[in-house]
Design an enzyme around this catalytic site. Structure first.
Site, PDB file in Angstrom:
ATOM      1  N   SER A   1       0.836  -1.190   0.000  1.00 38.42           N
ATOM      2  CA  SER A   1       0.000   0.000   0.000  1.00 38.42           C
ATOM      3  C   SER A   1       0.881   1.255   0.000  1.00 38.42           C
ATOM      4  O   SER A   1       1.762   1.386  -0.836  1.00 38.42           O
ATOM      5  CB  SER A   1      -0.957  -0.040   1.193  1.00 38.42           C
ATOM      6  OG  SER A   1      -2.012   0.873   1.031  1.00 38.42           O
TER       7      SER A   1
ATOM      8  N   ASP B   1      -5.661  -3.622  -2.683  1.00 41.18           N
ATOM      9  CA  ASP B   1      -4.614  -3.309  -1.714  1.00 41.18           C
ATOM     10  C   ASP B   1      -3.937  -4.555  -1.141  1.00 41.18           C
ATOM     11  O   ASP B   1      -4.596  -5.520  -0.750  1.00 41.18           O
ATOM     12  CB  ASP B   1      -5.241  -2.504  -0.577  1.00 41.18           C
ATOM     13  CG  ASP B   1      -4.218  -1.817   0.312  1.00 41.18           C
ATOM     14  OD1 ASP B   1      -3.495  -2.530   1.030  1.00 41.18           O
ATOM     15  OD2 ASP B   1      -4.155  -0.584   0.276  1.00 41.18           O
TER      16      ASP B   1
END
Length: 281
Positions: A52, A164
């Site tokens: 991320s 993610d």
């Protein structure tokens, strides 16, 4: 997948540390402070992994940006540089701008252009599995790694639908260990945060609160694989406001600097072939 390589020592270890940058949206900017202190201390980085926001920081460090360049790039960041509001069936935000942003700040289009081996972690949401990028388009991999479900639209790549990396691995220690660094240092930006208690003002905050509660489960397992764990105290700072970047970087520096002598000693010992015990910061 292939990746850039550097020379290994006689015992098969890369002569430096493996740095695993954890996810945490804007909190991940604290990882820049960690990298700046390591540079000041002349501690070599042999490999990097990131999830991320940590993948974004990791790409910049892997590209060879110096401490002042990292600080400048971070302080100039704004949401409009990396996302646009584009409500769709699978998310509210389109992160395609991140591809060009990553290429601009790093000067790299692919993983092969980087100076330090990098693994960016995303999640195949269709099959529920971790995907590790070590080659190919750099910007796309970082975009996918940052695509928080419910907020960002997933990234389509080959036959995968990517979101993610925190869904599967928010602190990718195992991923950086695959590069065989002499030591692994994990940067956990979630543990010492206030987790938005009393500050759930928007839908985005609610989504992130739920998301971070979920990813804590895989963070605990990954931390047990690290030799050192750096936990910047990000309490009181915003998880969404890039205006807090300078303070986040400073806190990353503060969390790292006191332990540099111990890290250097353990690195020297490991490279010499001596056994060392894991030691959380």
């Amino acid at each position: 997948m292939t990746t850039t390589t550097i020379a290994a020592t006689q015992n098969g270890l890369r002569p430096g540390i493996g740095l695993a940058f954890g996810g945490g949206v804007v909190y991940s900017m604290a990882g820049i402070g960690v990298a700046r202190v390591l540079e000041e201390a002349h501690i070599p980085i042999a490999a990097i992994s990131g999830t991320s926001g940590g993948a974004l920081v990791g790409a910049a460090v892997a590209a060879g940006l110096r401490g002042w360049e990292l600080l400048q790039a971070a302080e100039e960041m704004d949401w409009k540089d990396i996302v646009r509001f584009a409500p769709g069936r699978m998310g509210l935000l389109d992160g395609e701008r991140m591809v060009k942003f990553v290429e601009r700040i790093t000067g790299c289009r692919t993983f092969e252009d980087l100076k330090i081996p990098l693994t960016a972690v995303a999640t195949d949401i269709l099959r529920g599995r971790e995907i590790r990028f070590t080659s190919g388009p750099l910007g796309m991999a970082v975009q996918a790694s940052c695509a928080i479900p419910g907020l960002f639209q997933p990234v389509k790549w080959e036959d995968l639908l990517l979101v993610d990396g925190g869904v599967s691995d928010n602190l990718p220690v195992a991923a950086v260990r695959d590069h065989r660094p002499a030591l692994t240092v994990a940067v956990d930006v979630l543990t010492l945060s206030d987790t938005y208690q009393g500050r759930l003002r928007t839908g985005a905050h609610v989504v992130l609160k739920a998301y971070h509660t979920m990813v804590r489960r895989n963070v605990d397992a990954e931390e047990r694989l690290a030799d050192f764990i750096v936990m910047p105290n990000v309490s009181g700072l915003s998880v969404l406001n890039f205006g807090d970047t300078a303070e986040l970087i400073q806190r990353g520096e503060e969390a790292t600097r006191p332990f540099i002598p111990r890290l250097r000693a353990m690195l020297d010992s490991r490279l010499a072939g001596a056994d060392s015990l894991s030691c959380p910061l």
